[in-house]
Each structure stands twice: as structure tokens, then as C-alpha cells.
Design an enzyme around this catalytic site. Structure first.
Site, PDB file in Angstrom:
ATOM      1  N   GLU A 151      36.410  35.833  24.166  1.00 18.51           N
ATOM      2  CA  GLU A 151      36.596  34.671  24.542  1.00 18.51           C
ATOM      3  C   GLU A 151      35.299  33.966  25.376  1.00 18.51           C
ATOM      4  O   GLU A 151      35.108  33.781  26.472  1.00 18.51           O
ATOM      5  CB  GLU A 151      37.563  34.798  25.872  1.00 18.51           C
ATOM      6  CG  GLU A 151      38.978  35.243  25.320  1.00 18.51           C
ATOM      7  CD  GLU A 151      40.039  35.050  26.647  1.00 18.51           C
ATOM      8  OE1 GLU A 151      41.174  34.762  26.310  1.00 18.51           O
ATOM      9  OE2 GLU A 151      39.462  35.434  27.695  1.00 18.51           O
ATOM     10  N   GLU A 307      45.757  36.753  21.040  1.00 30.11           N
ATOM     11  CA  GLU A 307      46.341  37.008  22.466  1.00 30.11           C
ATOM     12  C   GLU A 307      47.292  36.064  22.630  1.00 30.11           C
ATOM     13  O   GLU A 307      47.325  34.756  22.474  1.00 30.11           O
ATOM     14  CB  GLU A 307      44.977  36.882  23.650  1.00 30.11           C
ATOM     15  CG  GLU A 307      44.039  38.357  23.197  1.00 30.11           C
ATOM     16  CD  GLU A 307      43.450  38.207  24.700  1.00 30.11           C
ATOM     17  OE1 GLU A 307      43.648  37.586  25.632  1.00 30.11           O
ATOM     18  OE2 GLU A 307      42.258  38.730  24.669  1.00 30.11           O
TER      19      GLU A 307
END
Length: 695
Positions: A151, A307
Site C-alpha cells: 500500500e 485485500e
């Protein structure tokens, strides 16, 4: 390099953090993974402090054990480079490696992503750890993919320290070559800002008033590129050591800080972390937008949902769980929009730490008594019958034009009004989805040849290349719809003179004299051709048609009687312009007219239905998902459909229960016009909107 076929079906799994648990739990985890149908886990994402407990000292024993255990149970590994969260010793050893905010505050140890992307020693430690991991596991049979960092830009997308200032200056020298070119591009004649030495240039830190707009824009570009250098650093090592192993890093949808058009070119497969809020009225719209962006970033390549939450997250003020059935239908939505992998954060809900209340596939209560476990296990079994979808393509005749340069430029300070891009994009996207359209997101200078209709909700910053691209698209027969405050500045944030919207004036057949932004809560009346009057928000303009046909007019204030919506024939195509923020149903009516005029099949889709079409082995699959928790839907379908992998549909009428998913396969193309929702509330169409349908 990335081959979904090597996984034998849909990828299914989660982030796995065995270092948080004693060894006796690991074997139970592997057994449960088999029970749930898990075939891939992301491993080691936040393990740097364990893998390198002291500078240059590595301990891979526990990771060796987990890798072997997973392989023994047939579970592949998406192995992380573990660089997402530096260990505390690194910040102690290199205090200047900690990032600095625009206000000059140096952030401290205790969270994650605590690093300055420009720090040379940090980069060297990242390179060294990546090489150690790559060499150790290059030949391990469980290794299926590399997960680089994690991320990027989630918490730190800009660092304002002196090291980043030096890198910024180097980046500017590469971009402009000379200070004269930079001064011209930045318009430094304004406010006595002319630079006579590169050393005088600083990041746009907190200033007495508005920093130079072009400086701010270049800073956003630099910051994205600077973090991209970190990613490339790791990828170079991985491709040197393991050239046959695919590489990815997980994106965050419409993340403001990183230009994913650039980033996606550096991956073998795009992956996404998506967390739509279950408490929203339509969580599937935000999810669908992100899904379609991911598919679009690499030209339609299928992607991985890396995710998602099995149920609730932990980081909102109020964290709603996913009601029973919502998790499954949102996963079906990801498949319909081009995903070939469905994964979660995380496998087992943590006992400690900042994310201990984030749901896991295995909840705190354990699998035996968990509703969430029953749902994720059932989905894992269901996915075995949906393997064929990994070979499907999602083709769109409609595109929404979107890019980060425009987003950054539009939302800089010192504007006529504080406009936000994403609410406009979401509004237009929802209208197109409500007309049954698959939607791609395209860069302004991308090839538009595959599309009949291109929507530009806002194009405040429009380069000459982008304007030429749109001109050629319309001239060649395409249909363009452009929103207000578009075509205003070039890539340097300099105004295009001679009347807005600058380089699109001839395409749109009009020029704009001035803007009249509305105050929050204020509306302005717009009369449509059918006589209906609607209340528009945010914006009004004084528009002078120059060949364009007026479809709607303002009826209030000094611009009363002036054009609010226009259509212009340009070459073989049509170009629409919207001079205000119209109500949702009016926008939908306008888009419907444009689609019909372009010969694009459509149907009316209520908000509770997610409808997509994918192409599979010469046939088409109609994905029908009811995203409402309590209200069923009755649909009339075209003839000749059969459930994917099943029997013919015995009746043209199908009832979709709440949170139900139906996949109907048709030989050849789906007759989209024949799809009807029989029990929906009335939807806006061209008659309600009062807008004409050309042709």
C-alpha cells in the site's frame, strides 16, 4: 509473465501473519486453509523487524518453516519483500529517515510506513533485505508471486524533508533542463518568485499564503515518481534473481497521492485493496469504480483483489459489519468486473495491535462458531465452479476519462470554487452503470478507438495531446460528453486564453465567457427542452454557442436564458457540454440520449442491481447481482440463456433474492435492451429528463 491458469482457478486467500501466533497454531491454520479452499496467501508483509532484528543480521528460520508448511498443504505464497514497515532500529540509527510533514513535523516510531522515500541508507537497507529474501526463496516450490512493500502512499505520499527537497530539485532539472524553462513553466514573474539558482527551490511547505500552483502540481508529480523509485528499486532486484516470478504491489483504488497510470506499467498484474463501507447506501458503486479502474490500468487485463474485509474494518469512526451475504455478492461483483483473485485482510483476526478489531477469515470466536467463517468457507467452495471466469474479458463501449494530473490540479487552492473531482466522477459513473454499461477508465492520451462514447466529468487540466485525442475521437464518429470547468489550463497550470474551454472550443461549438460558482446549498434553475425545470448545484456559466445546439437553458440570475447544456456535431461525431452540475436523473437522461444516438445498447438498472457483461469463449455472460439486503428483484431476460455451468433458464423471468448472484450465459451477444426489471421503482429516462434523443 503472470498466468492465472497456473493457479488452477480463481485465486483465493488472505494476508497471513503467522509471526503473531505460536507455532502450534500454524498447522491448524494450514488445515483450515485447505477446508476453506485457500490456494494463495500473502506472507511476511510486516515482518522486517523479525527477519532482520539487527542491522545486517537475518533470521529466516521461522519463515522457512511456514513456507514449507504451506507448500506441504498445497497453499501457494505471494511472498512480501517485508519493506512496508521499517524496524525501530532503523529510525534510531538514522533519525533523518523519518518523514517530515508540510508543517516541518518529523513523524515518530509506533505506526507503519515510517520512512522518507529519498533517504539513501533506507533505500540501501530495502535493497539488501529484498535481495536476501529473493535469493533465499527463489527456488522454493511455494513461491508463486512477489508482493512488493505494501500500500505505497497509504500514509506517507509526500515527505517535505531536506533530502526530498534535494531529490525534487534533481527531478526538476531532469524535467526542465534550465532555470529559464522552469521559471516560464511556473510563471514565477508573479509575486517576485523568479529563481536564479536551483538551491533556492523548496518543496511547497507551509507558506504565508498560497504556494505557486505549478510548484504544487510538480511536487505531486515528483512525490508519486519518488515513491515509484522505491518500488522499482525492489523490482530490479526481484527480476534479476527471479525473472520468472510475477511481481505486484497492492493499489488503493482512487488514491490521491500516486499516479497509477504510471505505476501499473511497472507491474505484471494489478492488485487492489478495496474496503467499501457496508453502511453506505450503495457500497457496490465505490467498489465497482475501483474494480473497473484496476481492469483499465493494464488495458483490460484481469486483476487481483488482494485485500478486502471479511466483515468489519477497525479504522472508521463507526465500523459496520458486512451483513450476511454482502461479502459473497461483493466478491461476485469483483469477478464480474474482471478480478481473477479474491483475497482478504487477514487470515486470522489479531489479538493485539492497532488492527485487532479488523475482521479475519478466522474470527476471534474461532471457526466453529463464526458466521463469517461459514461464509468465507462456502465462497471458497463455490469458486471451484467459477474457474472459467478467469478466462473471461470485460469489454466496454463507454469510457470515463480520468487522470491524476487533472485531479491534483483541480483541487489545488486559489480556484473560483472548491471543486472536488471524485464526487463528479462517481455521479457520472453511477449514471452509466444505471444504464447497463460496462465502464472503462482511460487516460486522456490513451487510444480511444475501442469506444463509442467517452465521458469527461471534468477536464480542468487538458494537455494539447489530450485535446487532440478527443478532437480526433469526435471527428471520427465518437460521442463526447464534457462537464463544466473543463479545458481551462495546460500541463503547467497556465490558463488557455481566448475563451474557455480552451483547446476544445471548436469540438464543443461554444465558448465560455465567465463562471458563476454557486455557494454551498445554493441552486440555480435549468429548463430542459421538454419544459421541465430542474435545480442544478455547484456551478453555472455564461456560455456562448458557436454552432452548438442548445438543449437546456439557465432561467435565473444574470445568465438567465443562456445555454446550460449543448450538443454539437463535429466531423462524424457529437460533442455534449454540461455547464452545471445537473441532478442525477437529468444527467442519466442526457447520457441515455447520447448512448442511444451512438447506437450503444442499454437498459435501465436500479441502484440495487449490479449488472455487467463479460465475454467467455465466444459467448457472453450476464452477471446479475442484487446488492440490497432485504428487497428481492424480478427481472425479465432475453431468450436463450443458461446458468453458467448449469441448465437452460426455464423462464425468461428470474427472481433475484436479496444479496443473490445469477450468472446467465448466452450464445453470442446479450440482447441488453431485452433486460427489464419488473418490480423497480420508476427510473429517470429521456422523457422525465426532458432531453432529446438524437437520430
Amino acid at each position: 509473465m503472470f498466468d492465472i491458469k497456473s493457479f488452477g482457478g480463481v485465486i483465493y486467500g488472505a494476508d497471513y501473519n503467522p509471526e503473531q501466533w505460536p507455532r502450534d497454531v500454524w498447522r491448524e491454520d494450514a488445515r483450515l486453509m485447505n477446508e476453506a479452499g485457500v490456494n494463495l496467501v500473502s506472507l511476511g508483509i510486516f515482518s522486517w523487524a523479525l527477519l532482520e532484528p539487527r542491522p545486517g543480521e537475518y533470521d529466516f528460520g521461522w519463515l522457512d518453516e511456514v513456507m514449507d508448511l504451506l507448500h506441504e498443504h498445497g497453499v501457494g505464497v505471494n511472498l512480501a519483500t517485508a519493506t512496508a514497515s521499517p524496524p525501530p532500529w532503523l529510525s534510531l540509527k538514522y533519525p533523518d529517515s523519518k518523514p517530515v510533514t508540510a508543517d516541518g513535523v518529523r513523524l515518530e516510531v509506533g505506526g507503519r510506513q515510517l520512512y522518507c522515500p529519498s533517504h539513501a541508507a533506507f533505500r540501501e537497507h530495502v535493497r539488501a533485505l529484498t535481495r536476501q529474501i529473493a535469493r533465499r526463496y527463489a527456488a522454493h516450490p511455494a513461491l508463486r508471486m512477489w508482493h512488493v512493500n505494501n500500500e505505497y502512499g497509504c500514509h506517507i505520499d509526500q515527505c517535505y524533508c531536506g533530502l526530498c527537497a534535494e531529490n525534487f530539485r534533481a527531478w526538476l532539472r531532469g524535467k526542465y533542463g534550465t532555470l529559464d524553462a522552469l521559471n516560464a513553466a511556473w510563471g514565477t514573474a508573479f509575486w517576485s518568485q523568479r529563481y536564479g539558482d536551483w538551491a533556492e527551490i523548496q518543496p511547497p511547505r507551509r507558506a504565508p499564503t498560497y504556494p505557486n500552483p505549478t510548484q504544487q502540481l510538480d511536487w505531486r508529480r515528483f512525490s508519486s515518481d519518488n515513491i515509484l523509485e522505491l518500488y522499482r528499486l525492489e523490482v530490479e532486484v526481484l527480476r534479476e534473481v527471479t525473472p520468472e516470478i510475477p511481481v505486484t504491489t497492492n493499489f488503493l483504488g482512487f488514491l490521491p497521492g500516486l499516479d497509477y497510470h504510471k505505476w501499473a506499467r511497472e507491474e505484471d498484474v494489478v492488485s487492489l485493496d478495496a474496503y467499501p463501507d457496508p453502511s453506505d447506501a450503495a457500497p457496490h458503486l465505490d467498489a465497482g469504480m475501483s474494480y473497473d479502474l484496476m481492469r483499465s490500468l493494464r488495458g483490460g487485463q484481469r486483476w487481483i483483489l488482494m485485500e478486502q474485509a471479511p466483515s468489519a474494518v477497525n479504522w472508521r469512526q463507526h465500523n459496520a459489519p458486512k451483513r450476511p451475504g454482502l461479502m459473497r455478492v461483493l466478491n461476485h461483483q469483483a469477478l464480474a468486473h474482471g478480478a481473477s483473485g479474491l483475497m482478504y485482510f487477514q487470515w486470522r483476526a489479531s489479538r493485539a495491535g492497532a488492527e485487532k478489531y479488523h475482521s479475519g477469515m478466522v474470527q476471534h470466536v474461532g471457526p466453529e462458531r463464526s458466521r463469517v467463517w461459514r461464509e468465507v468457507r462456502a465462497l471458497g467452495q463455490e469458486l471451484k465452479s467459477l474457474s472459467a471466469l478467469t478466462g473471461a474479458s470485460v469489454r466496454s463501449r463507454v469510457a470515463v476519462m480520468f487522470d491524476w494530473d487533472n485531479w491534483w490540479a483541480l483541487e489545488l487552492d486559489s480556484k473560483p470554487s472548491a471543486l472536488k473531482l471524485m464526487p463528479l466522477v462517481r455521479k457520472w459513473y453511477a449514471a452509466l452503470r444505471g444504464l447497463g454499461q460496462n465502464v472503462d477508465f482511460v487516460h486522456p492520451e490513451a487510444d480511444l478507438g475501442a469506444y463509442d462514447v467517452v465521458a469527461l466529468p471534468n477536464g480542468y487540466l487538458l494537455t494539447a495531446g489530450a485535446a487532440g485525442n478527443l478532437r480526433a475521437f469526435v471527428q471520427g464518429g465518437g460521442t463526447l460528453l464534457t462537464g463544466f470547468f473543463s479545458g481551462i489550463v495546460d500541463e503547467h497550470e497556465h490558463v488557455q486564453l481566448g475563451g474557455y474551454p480552451g483547446l476544445l472550443r471548436d469540438v464543443l461549438g461554444l465558448w465560455v465567457e465567465e463562471w458563476a460558482p454557486l455557494q454551498p446549498g445554493e441552486t440555480t434553475a435549468v429548463r430542459l427542452e421538454g419544459g421541465e425545470e430542474v435545480q442544478a448545484t455547484q456551478w453555472a456559466e455564461v456560455i456562448h454557442p458557436d454552432g452548438a445546439q442548445v438543449l437546456a437553458t439557465f432561467t435565473e440570475d444574470y445568465y438567465a436564458g443562456g445555454a446550460a447544456v449543448t450538443r454539437h456535431a463535429f466531423g462524424a461525431g457529437q460533442a455534449y457540454y454540461l455547464g452545471s452540475d445537473l441532478p442525477q436523473y437529468t444527467l442519466a437522461g442526457l447520457l441515455e440520449g447520447a448512448l442511444r444516438g451512438a447506437g450503444v445498447p442499454l437498459c435501465h438498472v436500479p441502484e440495487q442491481l449490479d449488472l455487467s457483461v463479460s465475454t467467455l469463449d465466444g459467448a457472453q455472460v450476464l452477471h446479475l447481482l442484487n446488492v440490497h439486503p432485504t428487497r428481492p428483484l424480478t427481472l425479465r431476460l432475453p431468450e436463450g440463456g443458461a446458468r453458467l455451468g448449469g441448465d437452460d433458464v426455464s423462464s425468461q423471468t428470474v427472481v433475484l433474492a436479496p444479496y443473490a448472484a445469477e450468472l446467465i450465459r448466452f450464445r453470442g451477444e446479450v440482447d441488453l435492451v431485452a433486460v427489464q426489471v419488473l418490480d423497480q421503482e420508476p427510473v429517470a429516462d429521456k422523457r422525465q429528463a426532458g432531453l432529446p434523443v438524437p437520430g
